[in-house]
Scaffold this active site. Structure first.
Site, mmCIF file in Angstrom:
data_model
loop_
_atom_site.group_PDB
_atom_site.id
_atom_site.type_symbol
_atom_site.label_atom_id
_atom_site.label_comp_id
_atom_site.label_asym_id
_atom_site.label_seq_id
_atom_site.Cartn_x
_atom_site.Cartn_y
_atom_site.Cartn_z
ATOM 1 C CG HIS A 31 4.058 -2.648 -9.198
ATOM 2 N ND1 HIS A 31 4.837 -1.497 -10.181
ATOM 3 C CD2 HIS A 31 3.043 -2.620 -8.430
ATOM 4 C CE1 HIS A 31 3.950 -0.275 -9.556
ATOM 5 N NE2 HIS A 31 3.005 -0.979 -9.172
ATOM 6 N N GLY A 33 6.563 -0.944 -11.490
ATOM 7 C CA GLY A 33 6.377 1.144 -10.966
ATOM 8 C C GLY A 33 7.120 1.021 -10.143
ATOM 9 C CG HIS A 34 5.873 0.474 -6.499
ATOM 10 N ND1 HIS A 34 4.860 -0.645 -5.941
ATOM 11 C CD2 HIS A 34 5.389 1.174 -5.355
ATOM 12 C CE1 HIS A 34 3.755 -0.448 -6.248
ATOM 13 N NE2 HIS A 34 4.106 0.590 -5.427
ATOM 14 C CE LYS A 150 5.427 12.924 -15.512
ATOM 15 N NZ LYS A 150 5.620 12.652 -16.718
ATOM 16 C CD GLN A 155 -1.167 9.298 -4.560
ATOM 17 O OE1 GLN A 155 -2.014 8.658 -4.064
ATOM 18 N NE2 GLN A 155 -0.039 8.578 -4.862
ATOM 19 C CB SER A 188 -0.730 -2.988 -5.795
ATOM 20 O OG SER A 188 0.688 -2.458 -5.363
ATOM 21 N NE ARG A 189 -6.997 -1.279 -4.753
ATOM 22 C CZ ARG A 189 -6.309 0.105 -4.459
ATOM 23 N NH1 ARG A 189 -5.986 1.188 -5.164
ATOM 24 N NH2 ARG A 189 -6.905 0.246 -3.303
HETATM 25 O O1 PAF Z 1 0.082 6.204 -4.470
HETATM 26 C C1 PAF Z 1 0.911 5.946 -2.777
HETATM 27 O O2 PAF Z 1 0.340 4.446 -2.508
HETATM 28 C C2 PAF Z 1 -0.621 5.910 -1.757
HETATM 29 O O3 PAF Z 1 -1.762 7.161 -2.491
HETATM 30 C C3 PAF Z 1 0.491 7.194 -1.090
HETATM 31 C C4 PAF Z 1 0.937 8.080 -1.807
HETATM 32 C C5 PAF Z 1 2.204 6.399 -0.486
HETATM 33 C C6 PAF Z 1 -0.038 7.744 -0.117
HETATM 34 O O4 PAF Z 1 -0.061 5.950 1.172
#
Ligand code: PAF
Length: 278
Positions: A31, A33-34, A150, A155, A188-189
């Site tokens: 999306h 964001g990516h 962020k 993570q 994505s969710r």
């Molecule tokens: O943020 C994500 O989409 C996942 O946690 C990642 C960093 C691709 C690892 O699978």
């Protein structure tokens, strides 16, 4: 753009790179964001690699591994249009063998908030990120940058720590959260949300807006901010609201330029997270 599906092909494709490499690991269903991560990587590097891999080890029993949105065709198009050089789409068998070494998230930072709500999630996430970073680093790019949003704040902090603790030669680049016009943080969710749930989901970003107002009025007390945010979140099932510093230690008072305010909540059957870096 070259699409590579095996590790050998990936290593061969990246062996020709002469210059800096920007890497964006994803689980697909791309999306805006990516896309913002990919665009940033494109702007800052000579070569861009994106991976799409729905990593089974970071999903817990009963989570949405099978249902996780998969949109391969659209994802390939998005990457192509965004000027990605190499798109890596491995299978589970290529990335894992049966009796694997594992990584355990750090005992404090890894086991609060998301770490308690999704016990084991970070171990699997760190394991795959370590593998992916090592694969892209394999051909020793002159500069290697990896881009993370962020929105997954914990993570991001844990990956930064892993890179430091395991001496991985990569710069981790944190990227701002991208929101829909109405304020909902992209995820994505979000596709799981019904029309009514989507409206209720807006209370997450609204609660963060309320926190901003309070901080601007010089209210720095964490308990007061959390209580005020929870009022805004009355129509969703709150899992946690927390204030941490950039080291992910819970703090009693806002430290300007060193605070992350986090919220996680269930809206219908969908679990959402959002946060604010101040
Ligand atoms: O943020 C994500 O989409 C996942 O946690 C990642 C960093 C691709 C690892 O699978």
């Amino acid at each position: 753009m070259v699409i590579v599906k095996s590790i050998d092909e990936l290593l061969e494709a990246t062996s020709t790179f002469k210059g800096s490499v920007g890497f964006v690991p994803t689980m697909g269903a791309l999306h805006e964001g990516h896309l913002s991560l990919i665009k940033k990587a494109r702007k800052e590097n000579d070569f861009v690699v994106v991976s799409i891999f729905v990593n089974p080890t970071q999903f817990l029993e009963g989570e949405d591994l099978e249902a996780y949105p998969r949109k391969e065709e659209a994802d390939v198009k998005i990457c192509e249009l965004a000027g990605v050089d190499v798109l890596f789409m491995p299978t589970v068998d290529m990335m894992y063998e049966k009796d694997e070494l594992s990584i355990t998230a750090p005992a404090i930072r890894g086991f609060i908030l998301e770490g308690t709500k999704r016990a084991g999630h970070f171990d699997g996430m760190l394991q795959i990120v370590m593998k992916l970073l090592n694969l892209i680093a394999y051909n020793k790019p002159s500069t290697f940058r990896a881009y993370f949003g962020k929105k997954d704040a914990q993570q991001l902090v844990l990956i930064t720590q892993m890179v430091k603790n395991y001496f991985i030669n990569v710069d981790i680049v944190p990227c701002d959260i991208v929101r829909d016009k109405d304020g909902l943080a992209l995820s994505s969710r979000n596709v799981y949300l019904s029309k009514e749930d989507r409206v209720r989901a807006l209370s997450l970003s609204r609660s963060l807006k309320r926190a901003t107002e309070l901080v601007m009025q010089k209210e720095f007390n964490s308990s007061i901010i959390i209580a005020e945010m929870k009022k805004v979140l009355s129509k969703v099932e709150v899992e946690y609201v927390a204030l941490v510093n950039r080291e992910f230690e819970q703090i009693d008072r806002v430290e300007l330029s060193n605070t992350i305010i986090l919220v996680a909540a269930r809206v219908g059957t969908t679990r959402l997270i959002d946060n604010l870096w101040i």
